[in-house]
Design a protein around this motif. Structure first.
Motif, PDB file in Angstrom:
ATOM      1  N   GLY A   1      -3.928   2.618  12.995  1.00 27.24           N
ATOM      2  CA  GLY A   1      -3.180   3.643  11.813  1.00 27.24           C
ATOM      3  C   GLY A   1      -2.786   2.740  10.706  1.00 27.24           C
ATOM      4  N   VAL A   2      -2.582   1.426  10.760  1.00 30.58           N
ATOM      5  CA  VAL A   2      -1.908   0.590   9.787  1.00 30.58           C
ATOM      6  C   VAL A   2      -2.968   0.087   8.869  1.00 30.58           C
ATOM      7  CG1 VAL A   2      -0.244  -1.339   9.259  1.00 30.58           C
ATOM      8  CG2 VAL A   2      -0.063   0.009  11.471  1.00 30.58           C
ATOM      9  N   THR A   3      -2.693  -0.053   7.486  1.00 29.85           N
ATOM     10  CA  THR A   3      -3.589  -0.315   6.642  1.00 29.85           C
ATOM     11  C   THR A   3      -3.631  -1.855   6.324  1.00 29.85           C
ATOM     12  OG1 THR A   3      -2.098  -0.244   4.831  1.00 29.85           O
ATOM     13  CG2 THR A   3      -3.212   1.872   5.493  1.00 29.85           C
ATOM     14  N   ALA A   4      -4.872  -2.463   5.816  1.00 34.60           N
ATOM     15  CA  ALA A   4      -4.912  -3.788   5.276  1.00 34.60           C
ATOM     16  C   ALA A   4      -3.968  -4.284   4.529  1.00 34.60           C
ATOM     17  CB  ALA A   4      -6.302  -4.141   5.055  1.00 34.60           C
TER      18      ALA A   4
ATOM     19  N   TYR B   1       8.191   7.058   8.899  1.00 33.28           N
ATOM     20  CA  TYR B   1       7.303   6.639   7.755  1.00 33.28           C
ATOM     21  C   TYR B   1       5.721   7.226   8.345  1.00 33.28           C
ATOM     22  CZ  TYR B   1       5.592   2.506   9.773  1.00 33.28           C
ATOM     23  OH  TYR B   1       5.232   1.329  10.856  1.00 33.28           O
ATOM     24  N   ALA B   2       4.856   7.167   7.053  1.00 32.90           N
ATOM     25  CA  ALA B   2       3.582   7.437   7.375  1.00 32.90           C
ATOM     26  C   ALA B   2       2.772   7.065   6.349  1.00 32.90           C
ATOM     27  CB  ALA B   2       3.374   9.116   7.684  1.00 32.90           C
TER      28      ALA B   2
ATOM     29  N   GLY C   1       0.778  -1.324   0.026  1.00 33.16           N
ATOM     30  CA  GLY C   1      -0.077   0.009   0.114  1.00 33.16           C
ATOM     31  C   GLY C   1       1.088   1.319  -0.046  1.00 33.16           C
ATOM     32  N   PRO C   2       0.126   2.438  -0.232  1.00 32.86           N
ATOM     33  CA  PRO C   2       1.066   3.455  -0.260  1.00 32.86           C
ATOM     34  C   PRO C   2       1.580   4.225   0.918  1.00 32.86           C
ATOM     35  CG  PRO C   2      -1.094   4.097  -0.535  1.00 32.86           C
ATOM     36  CD  PRO C   2      -1.277   2.876  -0.485  1.00 32.86           C
ATOM     37  N   TYR C   3       2.836   4.709   1.022  1.00 29.09           N
ATOM     38  CA  TYR C   3       3.468   5.244   2.317  1.00 29.09           C
ATOM     39  C   TYR C   3       4.516   5.927   1.971  1.00 29.09           C
ATOM     40  CZ  TYR C   3       6.771   1.216   2.675  1.00 29.09           C
ATOM     41  OH  TYR C   3       7.932   0.357   2.553  1.00 29.09           O
ATOM     42  N   ALA C   4       5.155   6.737   2.864  1.00 33.59           N
ATOM     43  CA  ALA C   4       6.471   7.356   2.569  1.00 33.59           C
ATOM     44  C   ALA C   4       7.345   7.623   3.774  1.00 33.59           C
ATOM     45  CB  ALA C   4       6.114   8.764   2.122  1.00 33.59           C
ATOM     46  N   TYR C   5       8.742   7.413   3.377  1.00 35.85           N
ATOM     47  CA  TYR C   5       9.558   7.483   4.418  1.00 35.85           C
ATOM     48  C   TYR C   5       9.933   8.963   4.774  1.00 35.85           C
ATOM     49  CZ  TYR C   5      10.362   2.279   4.854  1.00 35.85           C
ATOM     50  OH  TYR C   5      10.329   1.062   5.043  1.00 35.85           O
ATOM     51  N   PHE C   6      10.416   9.239   5.835  1.00 32.24           N
ATOM     52  CA  PHE C   6      10.834  10.476   6.208  1.00 32.24           C
ATOM     53  C   PHE C   6      12.428  10.565   6.231  1.00 32.24           C
ATOM     54  CE2 PHE C   6       6.636  10.636   8.340  1.00 32.24           C
ATOM     55  CZ  PHE C   6       6.061  11.576   7.358  1.00 32.24           C
ATOM     56  N   ASP C   7      13.161  11.253   5.693  1.00 32.85           N
ATOM     57  CA  ASP C   7      14.659  10.928   5.288  1.00 32.85           C
ATOM     58  C   ASP C   7      15.258  11.935   6.345  1.00 32.85           C
ATOM     59  OD1 ASP C   7      14.187  13.204   3.983  1.00 32.85           O
ATOM     60  OD2 ASP C   7      15.435  12.749   2.458  1.00 32.85           O
ATOM     61  N   GLY C   8      14.875  11.830   7.693  1.00 29.62           N
ATOM     62  CA  GLY C   8      15.765  13.039   8.534  1.00 29.62           C
ATOM     63  C   GLY C   8      16.879  12.591   9.031  1.00 29.62           C
ATOM     64  N   THR C   9      17.329  11.101   8.937  1.00 26.36           N
ATOM     65  CA  THR C   9      18.217  10.464   9.259  1.00 26.36           C
ATOM     66  C   THR C   9      19.403  10.256   8.223  1.00 26.36           C
ATOM     67  OG1 THR C   9      17.445   8.201   9.251  1.00 26.36           O
ATOM     68  CG2 THR C   9      17.263   9.486  11.418  1.00 26.36           C
ATOM     69  N   ARG C  10      18.795  10.765   6.930  1.00 33.71           N
ATOM     70  CA  ARG C  10      19.805  10.420   5.743  1.00 33.71           C
ATOM     71  C   ARG C  10      21.446  10.655   5.808  1.00 33.71           C
ATOM     72  NH1 ARG C  10      18.724   9.038   0.472  1.00 33.71           N
ATOM     73  NH2 ARG C  10      16.523   9.107   0.696  1.00 33.71           N
ATOM     74  N   THR C  11      21.766  11.733   6.656  1.00 33.44           N
ATOM     75  CA  THR C  11      23.007  12.119   6.975  1.00 33.44           C
ATOM     76  C   THR C  11      23.554  11.178   7.794  1.00 33.44           C
ATOM     77  OG1 THR C  11      22.289  13.959   8.388  1.00 33.44           O
ATOM     78  CG2 THR C  11      22.692  14.366   5.972  1.00 33.44           C
ATOM     79  N   ARG C  12      22.728  10.279   8.480  1.00 33.84           N
ATOM     80  CA  ARG C  12      23.477   9.818   9.915  1.00 33.84           C
ATOM     81  C   ARG C  12      23.393   8.162   9.715  1.00 33.84           C
ATOM     82  NH1 ARG C  12      20.148  11.406  14.547  1.00 33.84           N
ATOM     83  NH2 ARG C  12      18.281  11.242  13.126  1.00 33.84           N
ATOM     84  N   GLU C  13      22.775   7.536   8.865  1.00 33.69           N
ATOM     85  CA  GLU C  13      22.606   6.294   8.720  1.00 33.69           C
ATOM     86  C   GLU C  13      22.253   5.895   7.285  1.00 33.69           C
ATOM     87  OE1 GLU C  13      19.501   4.413  10.836  1.00 33.69           O
ATOM     88  OE2 GLU C  13      18.150   6.056  10.229  1.00 33.69           O
ATOM     89  N   LEU C  14      22.732   4.667   6.766  1.00 32.05           N
ATOM     90  CA  LEU C  14      22.587   4.319   5.363  1.00 32.05           C
ATOM     91  C   LEU C  14      21.364   4.227   4.836  1.00 32.05           C
ATOM     92  CD1 LEU C  14      24.349   3.500   3.002  1.00 32.05           C
ATOM     93  CD2 LEU C  14      24.229   1.089   3.775  1.00 32.05           C
TER      94      LEU C  14
END
Length: 266
Positions: free
Chosen positions: A167-170, A157-158, A66-79
């Motif tokens: 809050g989690v989808t089927a 993510y959200a 299903g659709p969701y998106a990651y938030f990349d706030g840690t992109r500079t700290r982890e892979l």
């Protein structure tokens, strides 16, 4: 990206997600003992690739989670790889292994659990049970990871709307079942077809199946502890019920059959 930067970010993943690597170490210990290093790699690499492809696809077109998106706030700290954090798809490897091993254990008669490999490990229907067991893990995992800003996970993510299960989808649960079953089926095919998977197998002690169950239960227990720690007691109660409804039948399936009582005077 330079090799040094990749190593720095990979180390950052270990630092910021140590619990992931604790369970990854458990996977390596169990899988190397049960499968040997060649079959362990044969399981791990395709499982990670399938999980990454599924996450990459879902964040773009909604399939299979299903659709969701990651938030990349840690992109500079982890892979991260593209828009997917490395540790997330890595988690599928050990979750799928323990689900498959547990499914094979409960479907193999106790007297045959010392055989190598367990007969049910190659049964065509075992990945279906393994996929179900992996999905049941997510029933407990996902609602609390969705609240990552309340604990050390962070906001990761959200979903675009509220799912029916805290809050989690089927679609997400269906995707976990599909990815779990797919990774386990691919491994079965590798065992049947690849020459390096035909090396001798190590015989397993009876306690091995119980140790697999204990580690599977440990994942649920860790997530339950986090749920209680963030104060979501309603979710904790429901997740505890789901965990009990999952673990009790599995434990019963692993128990030896009770010997029939002799009749009086026999």
């Amino acid at each position: 990206m330079a090799a040094g930067e990749v190593l720095r970010l990979l180390w950052g993943t270990v630092v910021y997600r140590p619990y992931v690597y604790v369970f990854l170490a458990c996977f390596l210990a169990f899988a190397l003992w049960q499968l040997g290093w060649k079959r362990t790699l044969t399981f791990a690499l395709p499982a990670w690739a399938i999980a990454f492809a599924a996450e990459y696809s879902s964040t773009r077109n909604g399939f299979p989670f299903g659709p969701y998106a990651y938030f990349d706030g840690t992109r500079t700290r982890e892979l991260w790889i593209a828009n997917v954090p490395f540790w997330d798809s890595l988690s599928f490897v050990f979750l799928s292994y323990f689900s498959l091993a547990l499914a094979a254990a409960v479907r193999t008669p106790r007297a045959a659990r010392a055989e190598a490999p367990w007969p049910a490990l190659l049964a065509p229907s075992t990945p279906l049970l393994g996929g179900l067991l992996m999905m049941l893990l997510d029933v407990v995992i996902d609602p609390v990871t969705l609240q990552g800003e309340k604990w050390f996970l962070g906001r990761i993510y959200a979903y675009p709307g509220d799912g029916f299960w805290f809050g989690v989808t089927a679609a997400n649960f269906a995707g976990w079942f599909a990815v779990g079953a797919a990774t386990q089926w691919v491994f079965q095919q590798a065992l049947l077809r690849l020459p390096w998977c035909r090396d001798p197998w190590r015989r397993l002690p009876p306690v091995f199946a119980w140790a697999v169950l204990g580690t599977y239960a440990g994942v649920l227990g860790f997530m339950l502890a986090v749920t209680v720690a963030i104060g979501d007691l309603r979710l904790a109660a429901v997740s505890a019920a789901v965990s009990a409804a999952t673990l009790v039948p599995l434990a019963r399936a692993l128990r030896p059959a009770r010997a029939l009582l002799a009749e009086p005077g026999a």
